[in-house]
Design a protein around this motif. Structure first.
Motif, PDB file in Angstrom:
ATOM      1  N   UNK A 100      16.014  -5.975  14.423  1.00 27.46           N
ATOM      2  CA  UNK A 100      15.050  -5.784  13.339  1.00 27.46           C
ATOM      3  C   UNK A 100      14.201  -4.561  13.669  1.00 27.46           C
ATOM      4  N   UNK A 101      14.113  -3.634  12.707  1.00 31.79           N
ATOM      5  CA  UNK A 101      13.343  -2.415  12.946  1.00 31.79           C
ATOM      6  C   UNK A 101      11.853  -2.711  12.932  1.00 31.79           C
ATOM      7  N   UNK A 102      11.135  -2.053  13.828  1.00 30.49           N
ATOM      8  CA  UNK A 102       9.690  -2.230  13.938  1.00 30.49           C
ATOM      9  C   UNK A 102       9.009  -1.031  13.299  1.00 30.49           C
ATOM     10  N   UNK A 103       8.061  -1.265  12.396  1.00 24.63           N
ATOM     11  CA  UNK A 103       7.345  -0.118  11.818  1.00 24.63           C
ATOM     12  C   UNK A 103       6.533   0.599  12.892  1.00 24.63           C
TER      13      UNK A 103
ATOM     14  N   UNK B 193      -9.486  -0.829  14.413  1.00 28.23           N
ATOM     15  CA  UNK B 193     -10.666  -1.295  15.147  1.00 28.23           C
ATOM     16  C   UNK B 193     -11.539  -2.197  14.270  1.00 28.23           C
ATOM     17  N   UNK B 194     -11.719  -1.797  12.999  1.00 27.10           N
ATOM     18  CA  UNK B 194     -12.585  -2.554  12.099  1.00 27.10           C
ATOM     19  C   UNK B 194     -11.817  -3.584  11.265  1.00 27.10           C
ATOM     20  N   UNK B 195     -10.502  -3.644  11.454  1.00 29.20           N
ATOM     21  CA  UNK B 195      -9.646  -4.587  10.718  1.00 29.20           C
ATOM     22  C   UNK B 195      -9.817  -4.414   9.209  1.00 29.20           C
ATOM     23  N   UNK B 196      -9.577  -3.179   8.759  1.00 32.63           N
ATOM     24  CA  UNK B 196      -9.670  -2.831   7.339  1.00 32.63           C
ATOM     25  C   UNK B 196      -8.318  -2.278   6.885  1.00 32.63           C
ATOM     26  N   UNK B 197      -7.905  -2.627   5.664  1.00 34.09           N
ATOM     27  CA  UNK B 197      -6.615  -2.152   5.164  1.00 34.09           C
ATOM     28  C   UNK B 197      -6.747  -1.649   3.730  1.00 34.09           C
ATOM     29  N   UNK B 198      -6.564  -0.322   3.509  1.00 30.55           N
ATOM     30  CA  UNK B 198      -6.545   0.188   2.128  1.00 30.55           C
ATOM     31  C   UNK B 198      -5.335  -0.383   1.399  1.00 30.55           C
TER      32      UNK B 198
ATOM     33  N   UNK C 114       0.826  -1.220   0.000  1.00 31.26           N
ATOM     34  CA  UNK C 114       0.000   0.000   0.000  1.00 31.26           C
ATOM     35  C   UNK C 114       0.858   1.268   0.000  1.00 31.26           C
ATOM     36  N   UNK C 115       0.419   2.274  -0.728  1.00 33.19           N
ATOM     37  CA  UNK C 115       1.152   3.543  -0.756  1.00 33.19           C
ATOM     38  C   UNK C 115       0.927   4.303   0.555  1.00 33.19           C
ATOM     39  N   UNK C 116       1.961   5.001   1.005  1.00 36.49           N
ATOM     40  CA  UNK C 116       1.870   5.732   2.278  1.00 36.49           C
ATOM     41  C   UNK C 116       0.822   6.843   2.222  1.00 36.49           C
ATOM     42  N   UNK C 117       0.753   7.522   1.064  1.00 38.15           N
ATOM     43  CA  UNK C 117      -0.219   8.608   0.989  1.00 38.15           C
ATOM     44  C   UNK C 117      -1.649   8.079   0.959  1.00 38.15           C
ATOM     45  N   UNK C 118      -1.817   6.838   0.493  1.00 35.14           N
ATOM     46  CA  UNK C 118      -3.144   6.226   0.506  1.00 35.14           C
ATOM     47  C   UNK C 118      -3.554   5.896   1.943  1.00 35.14           C
ATOM     48  N   UNK C 119      -2.633   5.324   2.711  1.00 36.25           N
ATOM     49  CA  UNK C 119      -2.928   4.986   4.109  1.00 36.25           C
ATOM     50  C   UNK C 119      -3.205   6.250   4.925  1.00 36.25           C
ATOM     51  N   UNK C 120      -2.537   7.352   4.561  1.00 36.97           N
ATOM     52  CA  UNK C 120      -2.689   8.603   5.310  1.00 36.97           C
ATOM     53  C   UNK C 120      -4.089   9.197   5.163  1.00 36.97           C
TER      54      UNK C 120
ATOM     55  N   UNK D  43      -1.168  -4.685   8.549  1.00 36.92           N
ATOM     56  CA  UNK D  43      -1.433  -3.484   9.351  1.00 36.92           C
ATOM     57  C   UNK D  43      -0.236  -3.153  10.237  1.00 36.92           C
ATOM     58  N   UNK D  44       0.264  -4.189  10.915  1.00 40.41           N
ATOM     59  CA  UNK D  44       1.406  -3.962  11.799  1.00 40.41           C
ATOM     60  C   UNK D  44       2.620  -3.495  10.997  1.00 40.41           C
ATOM     61  N   UNK D  45       2.758  -4.053   9.785  1.00 41.24           N
ATOM     62  CA  UNK D  45       3.905  -3.743   8.944  1.00 41.24           C
ATOM     63  C   UNK D  45       3.843  -2.312   8.405  1.00 41.24           C
ATOM     64  N   UNK D  46       2.647  -1.875   7.974  1.00 42.99           N
ATOM     65  CA  UNK D  46       2.536  -0.591   7.291  1.00 42.99           C
ATOM     66  C   UNK D  46       2.040   0.548   8.183  1.00 42.99           C
ATOM     67  N   UNK D  47       1.183   0.232   9.158  1.00 43.10           N
ATOM     68  CA  UNK D  47       0.683   1.283  10.051  1.00 43.10           C
ATOM     69  C   UNK D  47       1.570   1.444  11.273  1.00 43.10           C
ATOM     70  N   UNK D  48       2.243   0.341  11.679  1.00 48.41           N
ATOM     71  CA  UNK D  48       3.136   0.402  12.823  1.00 48.41           C
ATOM     72  C   UNK D  48       2.466  -0.046  14.107  1.00 48.41           C
TER      73      UNK D  48
END
Length: 579
Positions: free
Chosen positions: A213-216, A81-86, A66-72, A132-137
């Motif tokens: 290992x770096x954590x997002x 909360x709703x377990x949704x990922x763009x 996923x693109x960062x600007x899309x997640x933003x 989610x954990x990988x891209x949202x942190x």
């Protein structure tokens, strides 16, 4: 046909209640309409059937970035909360991964907030949470909440007046964030957590299987750095107002009926205070001697010295190389009704039934040396000293061994022969070292190849290395690849490699002559010592680890100098295929 109608009716009744997820749908997977070759049992199979039945896209999210600007565009709190990922923009719509086709309240909320056209894409819940954990942190939902709370304020590090860090650190959201980090690290088998402040970021890293290992983490985490550090200080009973001096503390937490002891070190850096937390799982089960992973010859030698009435046995290696675990395993082997065993440690990493354990407390004045003197008045047969750190402790340990006690301890040296020179450098007389020391074990931990993704390495460079190490042509050498199971590292877990050195009469004579560790190694090798690298090649031969791992943790004293030089060249030049 009647069964199909019945299944659709059941789905629509659940739709009305907005209850159905793929996990719920598993109970419906016995329906003959699920075209997966019989009675489906997995969430993926049910989701695929639902996707086909209702003409909705399906994805395992393996190749999605996923693109960062899309997640933003979307609030992390609602997404988590709703377990949704763009996941992507397509045909004027934003595709949203979800595991709940018939629970549209989350999608409706996002649509209202953003005004965008959304298209659901079915994906397994585990894959959504992983991405989610990988891209949202870690803790993205918590920090999102913090950003919305007008009453919450993080004060500037340099502002000493009107400090409200006490309140900030006790904020429910900060507490939740720190708890999330700790739980995440424990779930990932991390041994250390590093919180590192930089000018425009707060970096969080976990040490897993000996490698950082770096954590997002969310981009806005830097704003909350002082409060996060203060929360850790409060948990470890440190002074949150002191920001100019290093501090050490300890946290004890209980998680799922398991106790974890956390050693905390806080050091002021250029852009704020850095925190390192060492995680010690107190309920970890001890293995038997056979499970240490030693070769048969070294194991026989180890068992032999365990039966000695007195003397010193040292285990050497850097921090985190498994020294204490090896010593505890040895103590467990000789723990019986006729021996009194006392340990003095900092900290106590395992609680052993039937063994008297003392915790060092520098603040109270209970040092290794002071505790060791007291121990010797308690009539012990076996003594374990957590670490020989100074001349006083070394002298008392030697005296204890000479007065009829079997003494175990650890020392920070690079190899087994180096331990003898180190004791002399500490100020112990060579004749005392020669008369008291019985054996030295050096060890390291190498990462074990992930069984799910390891592959045979047939490259020409690996074949050349095989020939130089004199491996049989039929013995495969494996390479690390990386997959979801091992977090794309190619490794999962660790094994020990060992270097055992008996202190023979010839070695004792060298100690009395104050010989260098190099001279002692030369004689020990002639008498049969096998180096760390040589033991590492044993694991490579068994398909347990890779040549890169052996070179990473040893100086690679291989059987032939040519093999060492050639393999080192391969690693440096990057010719070998890496993860």
């Amino acid at each position: 046909m009647a069964e199909a109608t019945e299944t659709h009716d059941l789905y629509h009744r659940m739709v009305a209640d907005r209850q159905l997820s793929a996990a719920d749908a598993l109970t419906l997977s016995d329906s003959p309409n699920v075209e997966t070759g019989g009675n489906a049992k997995t969430e993926v199979e049910v989701l695929k059937w639902l996707a086909e039945e209702y003409q909705v896209p399906f994805s395992l999210l393996d190749d999605i970035e996923p693109e960062k600007d899309l997640l933003a565009l979307f609030p992390a709190r609602v997404l988590m909360k709703e377990e949704l990922l763009p996941i992507r923009r397509q045909d004027g719509q934003v595709q949203i991964a979800t595991g709940r086709l018939f629970a549209p309240q989350g999608l409706d909320a996002l649509k209202t907030m953003t005004g965008l056209r959304l298209q659901p894409v079915l994906a397994p819940r585990e894959a959504i949470l992983r991405e989610m954990k990988k891209h949202l942190g870690v803790g993205a939902d918590t920090l999102g909440t913090l950003g919305e709370e007008a009453t919450f304020q993080v004060v500037d590090d340099d502002n000493d007046e009107n400090t409200n860090l006490d309140d900030a650190a006790e904020d429910a959201s900060i507490i939740r964030f720190v708890n999330q980090v700790l739980r995440d690290a424990i779930d990932l088998r991390a041994s250390d957590i590093h919180l590192e402040p930089f000018e425009d970021a707060l970096r969080i890293r976990y040490r897993i299987d000996g490698v950082l290992q770096e954590v997002p983490v969310p981009a806005q985490i830097k704003r909350f750095q002082p409060a996060i550090v203060s929360r850790v200080k409060i948990l470890s009973h440190l002074n949150i107002a002191e920001k100019r001096l290093p501090q050490d503390g300890r946290i004890k937490i209980r998680l799922d009926n398991a106790e974890v002891d956390i050693r905390v070190s806080v050091i002021p850096m250029l852009h704020g205070e850095a925190v390192v937390m060492r995680l010690l799982r107190q309920t970890a089960t001890l293995r038997g001697m056979e499970q240490l992973g030693m070769d048969a010859r070294e194991l026989r030698s180890f068992r032999k010295v365990l039966g000695l009435p007195h003397g010193i046995i040292l285990v050497t290696g850097p921090t985190g190389s498994g020294k204490t675990s090896t010593l505890y395993t040895a103590l467990n082997e000789i723990n019986d009704d006729i021996r009194k065993i006392i340990t003095i440690e900092d900290p106590i990493e395992y609680q052993l039934r039937g063994i008297n354990q003392i915790q060092v407390s520098e603040k109270a004045g209970l040092t290794f040396a002071r505790g060791l003197r007291a121990i010797l008045r308690h009539d012990p047969d076996v003594v374990l000293i957590g670490e020989i750190r100074d001349q006083e402790t070394a002298q008392i340990a030697v005296q204890a061994s000479l007065t009829g006690h079997l003494v175990f301890s650890t020392l920070h040296t690079n190899d087994a022969p180096g331990a003898l020179s180190r004791l002399v450098d500490m100020g112990v007389e060579p004749y005392l070292v020669a008369s008291s020391l019985e054996a030295v074990l050096a060890q390291r931990l190498v990462r074990v190849l992930c069984p799910h993704c390891k592959q045979v390495d047939a490259s020409s460079t690996t074949q050349a290395l095989k020939a130089e190490l004199k491996f049989s042509a039929s013995v495969p050498i494996f390479k690390a690849v990386g997959c979801r199971e091992c977090r794309n590292t190619g490794y999962h877990g660790r094994r020990g490699i060992f270097e055992w050195m008996d202190v023979t009469q010839e070695v004792r004579r060298l100690i009395l002559k104050n010989a260098s560790s190099g001279e002692i190694r030369e004689v020990a090798c002639r008498l049969g010592l096998r180096g760390l690298a040589e033991d590492g090649w044993r694991l490579v031969r068994e398909g347990v680890t890779t040549p890169e791992e052996v070179f990473r943790v040893t100086k690679a004293q291989s059987a032939t100098e040519g093999a060492e030089d050639r393999a080192a060249e391969l690693v440096v030049s990057g010719e070998t295929e890496k993860v």
